[in-house]
Design a protein around this motif. Structure first.
Motif, PDB file in Angstrom:
ATOM      1  N   MET A 127      23.577 -12.638  20.082  1.00 17.96           N
ATOM      2  CA  MET A 127      24.661 -11.579  19.922  1.00 17.96           C
ATOM      3  C   MET A 127      24.325 -10.022  20.237  1.00 17.96           C
ATOM      4  N   GLY A 128      24.905  -9.522  21.130  1.00 19.77           N
ATOM      5  CA  GLY A 128      24.571  -8.155  21.425  1.00 19.77           C
ATOM      6  C   GLY A 128      24.975  -7.139  20.357  1.00 19.77           C
ATOM      7  N   ILE A 129      24.161  -6.177  20.128  1.00 14.56           N
ATOM      8  CA  ILE A 129      24.423  -5.195  18.988  1.00 14.56           C
ATOM      9  C   ILE A 129      24.444  -3.792  19.432  1.00 14.56           C
ATOM     10  N   ASN A 130      24.904  -2.859  18.712  1.00 11.86           N
ATOM     11  CA  ASN A 130      24.742  -1.445  19.224  1.00 11.86           C
ATOM     12  C   ASN A 130      23.559  -0.850  18.595  1.00 11.86           C
ATOM     13  N   VAL A 131      22.384  -0.526  19.390  1.00 10.69           N
ATOM     14  CA  VAL A 131      20.995  -0.123  18.764  1.00 10.69           C
ATOM     15  C   VAL A 131      21.230   1.026  18.097  1.00 10.69           C
ATOM     16  N   ALA A 132      21.931   2.049  18.226  1.00  5.98           N
ATOM     17  CA  ALA A 132      21.959   3.254  17.785  1.00  5.98           C
ATOM     18  C   ALA A 132      23.250   3.485  16.808  1.00  5.98           C
ATOM     19  N   TYR A 133      23.572   2.278  16.233  1.00  5.67           N
ATOM     20  CA  TYR A 133      24.671   1.987  15.267  1.00  5.67           C
ATOM     21  C   TYR A 133      26.038   2.537  15.924  1.00  5.67           C
ATOM     22  N   VAL A 134      26.029   3.668  16.125  1.00  4.52           N
ATOM     23  CA  VAL A 134      27.512   4.272  16.493  1.00  4.52           C
ATOM     24  C   VAL A 134      27.684   4.202  18.005  1.00  4.52           C
ATOM     25  N   MET A 135      26.432   3.627  18.587  1.00  2.00           N
ATOM     26  CA  MET A 135      26.719   3.335  20.173  1.00  2.00           C
ATOM     27  C   MET A 135      25.750   2.439  20.502  1.00  2.00           C
ATOM     28  N   ASN A 136      25.621   2.078  21.790  1.00  2.00           N
ATOM     29  CA  ASN A 136      24.489   1.502  22.434  1.00  2.00           C
ATOM     30  C   ASN A 136      23.922   2.042  23.561  1.00  2.00           C
ATOM     31  N   THR A 137      22.731   1.988  23.782  1.00  2.00           N
ATOM     32  CA  THR A 137      22.031   2.801  25.026  1.00  2.00           C
ATOM     33  C   THR A 137      21.934   1.637  26.015  1.00  2.00           C
ATOM     34  N   ASN A 138      22.735   1.708  26.829  1.00  2.00           N
ATOM     35  CA  ASN A 138      22.586   0.636  27.982  1.00  2.00           C
ATOM     36  C   ASN A 138      21.863   1.150  29.282  1.00  2.00           C
ATOM     37  N   LEU A 139      21.152   0.440  29.836  1.00  2.00           N
ATOM     38  CA  LEU A 139      20.255   0.572  30.953  1.00  2.00           C
ATOM     39  C   LEU A 139      21.253   0.737  32.232  1.00  2.00           C
ATOM     40  N   ASP A 140      21.330   2.151  32.904  1.00  2.00           N
ATOM     41  CA  ASP A 140      21.907   2.281  33.828  1.00  2.00           C
ATOM     42  C   ASP A 140      21.291   2.101  35.198  1.00  2.00           C
ATOM     43  N   CYS A 141      22.234   2.100  36.180  1.00  2.00           N
ATOM     44  CA  CYS A 141      21.744   2.161  37.875  1.00  2.00           C
ATOM     45  C   CYS A 141      21.350   3.296  38.199  1.00  2.00           C
ATOM     46  N   TYR A 142      20.089   3.496  38.909  1.00  2.00           N
ATOM     47  CA  TYR A 142      19.420   4.620  39.391  1.00  2.00           C
ATOM     48  C   TYR A 142      19.150   4.459  40.734  1.00  2.00           C
ATOM     49  N   ASP A 143      19.073   5.599  41.583  1.00  2.00           N
ATOM     50  CA  ASP A 143      18.667   5.209  42.983  1.00  2.00           C
ATOM     51  C   ASP A 143      17.100   5.658  43.033  1.00  2.00           C
ATOM     52  N   ALA A 144      16.217   4.817  43.975  1.00  4.77           N
ATOM     53  CA  ALA A 144      14.843   5.205  43.908  1.00  4.77           C
ATOM     54  C   ALA A 144      14.795   6.707  44.655  1.00  4.77           C
ATOM     55  N   PRO A 145      13.823   7.277  44.047  1.00  4.01           N
ATOM     56  CA  PRO A 145      12.574   6.903  43.357  1.00  4.01           C
ATOM     57  C   PRO A 145      12.647   6.811  41.974  1.00  4.01           C
ATOM     58  N   LEU A 146      13.635   6.964  41.249  1.00  4.85           N
ATOM     59  CA  LEU A 146      13.793   6.920  39.956  1.00  4.85           C
ATOM     60  C   LEU A 146      13.996   5.666  39.151  1.00  4.85           C
ATOM     61  N   PRO A 147      13.585   5.316  38.413  1.00  4.59           N
ATOM     62  CA  PRO A 147      13.746   3.951  37.624  1.00  4.59           C
ATOM     63  C   PRO A 147      15.180   3.821  36.896  1.00  4.59           C
ATOM     64  N   PRO A 148      15.738   2.811  36.806  1.00  3.82           N
ATOM     65  CA  PRO A 148      16.879   2.760  35.891  1.00  3.82           C
ATOM     66  C   PRO A 148      16.486   3.383  34.400  1.00  3.82           C
ATOM     67  N   CYS A 149      17.551   4.050  33.502  1.00  3.83           N
ATOM     68  CA  CYS A 149      17.122   4.546  32.460  1.00  3.83           C
ATOM     69  C   CYS A 149      18.401   4.463  31.437  1.00  3.83           C
ATOM     70  N   PRO A 150      18.233   4.330  30.269  1.00  3.44           N
ATOM     71  CA  PRO A 150      19.079   3.944  29.183  1.00  3.44           C
ATOM     72  C   PRO A 150      20.188   5.298  28.945  1.00  3.44           C
ATOM     73  N   THR A 151      20.793   5.525  30.135  1.00  4.67           N
ATOM     74  CA  THR A 151      21.802   7.003  30.002  1.00  4.67           C
ATOM     75  C   THR A 151      23.444   6.550  30.089  1.00  4.67           C
ATOM     76  N   GLY A 152      23.690   5.126  29.679  1.00  9.52           N
ATOM     77  CA  GLY A 152      24.875   4.833  29.553  1.00  9.52           C
ATOM     78  C   GLY A 152      25.209   4.442  28.112  1.00  9.52           C
ATOM     79  N   PHE A 153      26.144   4.973  27.535  1.00  8.21           N
ATOM     80  CA  PHE A 153      26.335   4.846  26.017  1.00  8.21           C
ATOM     81  C   PHE A 153      27.661   4.262  25.773  1.00  8.21           C
ATOM     82  N   ALA A 154      27.689   3.079  25.182  1.00 10.81           N
ATOM     83  CA  ALA A 154      28.785   2.195  24.654  1.00 10.81           C
ATOM     84  C   ALA A 154      29.076   2.514  23.409  1.00 10.81           C
TER      85      ALA A 154
END
Length: 310
Positions: A127-154
Motif C-alpha cells: 500500500m502506497g503511503i504519503n511519506v511526509a504525512y501531509v504529502m508524498n514526495t514523488n520522483l519526477d522526470c528530469y532531462d539529462a544531465p540531471l537525475p530524477p529528483c523527488p520534487t513532485g508533491f502529492a
C-alpha cells in the motif's frame, strides 16, 4: 512509526521538473524548471497515452480485477507512477517530447498492507503511503544531465485511512528511489550522447562530437544562468515571462536552422522511451532497462532491493 495516510488516485500533484526549453531560440536549450500540476490517478482514469502501463493504482481503469476503494478514490501501490501527462507549464516548443516520458513515481509503501493491482503491475503491491504525512514526495522526470529528483508533491486529502509505516519501510523506499533515479539518469545520459552524435553527423561536424557534448547537455547554459548576476531562479522567471511571446519565432528558428539538433533530440527521446526504457515514466514491458518484465534490469534491481527488506 505510527500509521501514515495512504496514497490514493484522488490526490493532486504539484511540483516542478527540470527540462530543456526552446525558447530562447539559440542552442543549446537551457535547463529550466517546469511547473507541474496533475493528479496521482488522473492519467489512469482518463486512459491518457500509456498511463496504464506505468500504473499501480488499484482501480478498474488500470485493469485491476479486484479494485480497492479508499473513500471515493482507489488505493495506489508502492512504485505507482502517475504516468504521462500534459501538466507541465512552460513556454516550450519541446513539450511534446517531454510529455512522452513524463512521470511522477511514488516509492514509499507499507510492507504490512497489500493491495490488488493489475497483472501488468505484478498482481499485488505494498500500500502506497504519503511519506511526509501531509504529502508524498514523488520522483519526477528530469532531462539529462540531471537525475530524477523527488520534487513532485502529492497532497494528502484523506486523513482517516492509515497504513503502518516503519523505518525499514522508509529505507526500502529510499533505496528504491535512488536506484530508479540512477538507472533513469544512466539511460538519459546515454541517449543524450546518441542524440548529440547524430546531430553532429547531420551537421557535418562529426569530429566535434566530444567537444559539443557538454553544450548539448546544457552544462554551459546552466552555468551561465547561475552566474548572470540575477541568479538561476530569477533568470528562469524572466525566461518564463518573456518566453510566451517567443514561442512561435523560436519554433520557426528551431526547425529552420536547428534541424540536426531537433532530429537528435527526437531520436534520443525515442530510444530512451521506447527502446531502453526507464524506471521513471513509460517503458515497454520488456524494455531491457526500464521494463517491468522478468528479464529487465529494472525488474532485477527491484527484486534485489525487495529481498534486502524481507
Amino acid at each position: 512509526m505510527p500509521g501514515f495516510p495512504v496514497l490514493t488516485t484522488l490526490q493532486p500533484i504539484v511540483g516542478f521538473d527540470m527540462h530543456k526549453a526552446i525558447p530562447p531560440p539559440t542552442p543549446p536549450p537551457p535547463m529550466v524548471p517546469h511547473v507541474v500540476v496533475w493528479g496521482v490517478g488522473l492519467s489512469q482514469k482518463t486512459s491518457f497515452q500509456w498511463a496504464i502501463s506505468t500504473s499501480k493504482a488499484s482501480s478498474p481503469e488500470s485493469g485491476c480485477a479486484k479494485p480497492v476503494l479508499v473513500g471515493m478514490g482507489h488505493a495506489c501501490g508502492r512504485q505507482h507512477d502517475a504516468g504521462p501527462h500534459p501538466g507541465h507549464i512552460w513556454p516550450n516548443v519541446l513539450l511534446p517530447l517531454i510529455l512522452l516520458g513524463s512521470a511522477s513515481k511514488a516509492e514509499f509503501g507499507s510492507s504490512t498492507v497489500k493491495i490488488a493491482v493489475s497483472s501488468i503491475g505484478g498482481g499485488s503491491a505494498d500500500m502506497g503511503i504519503n511519506v511526509a504525512y501531509v504529502m508524498n514526495t514523488n520522483l519526477d522526470c528530469y532531462d539529462a544531465p540531471l537525475p530524477p529528483c523527488p520534487t513532485g508533491f502529492a497532497i494528502t486529502l484523506n486523513y482517516n485511512v492509515m497504513a503502518g509505516f516503519s523505518l525499514k519501510d522508509f529505507l526500502h523506499g529510499l533505496l528504491q528511489m535512488v536506484a530508479d533515479s540512477f538507472f533513469t539518469w544512466l539511460v538519459g545520459m546515454g541517449c543524450s550522447a546518441l542524440g548529440s552524435a547524430v546531430s553532429d553527423v547531420l551537421s557535418g561536424e562529426a569530429n566535434q562530437v566530444l567537444k559539443n557534448l557538454g553544450k548539448l547537455f546544457g552544462f554551459d547554459t546552466a552555468k551561465a544562468l547561475m552566474s548572470d548576476g540575477a541568479g538561476f531562479f530569477a533568470s528562469s522567471g524572466r525566461l518564463f515571462v518573456d518566453g510566451w511571446g517567443a514561442v512561435l519565432p523560436a519554433a520557426v528558428n528551431a526547425f529552420k536552422n536547428g534541424t540536426p539538433t531537433m532530429v537528435g533530440n527526437v531520436l534520443g527521446a525515442a530510444v530512451s522511451t521506447f527502446g531502453l526504457g526507464t524506471p521513471i515514466g513509460y517503458a515497454p514491458q520488456n524494455a531491457p532497462v526500464g521494463g517491468a518484465g522478468p528479464h529487465t534490469l529494472n525488474f532485477w534491481a527491484s527484486s534485489k532491493i525487495d529481498k534486502l527488506f524481507e
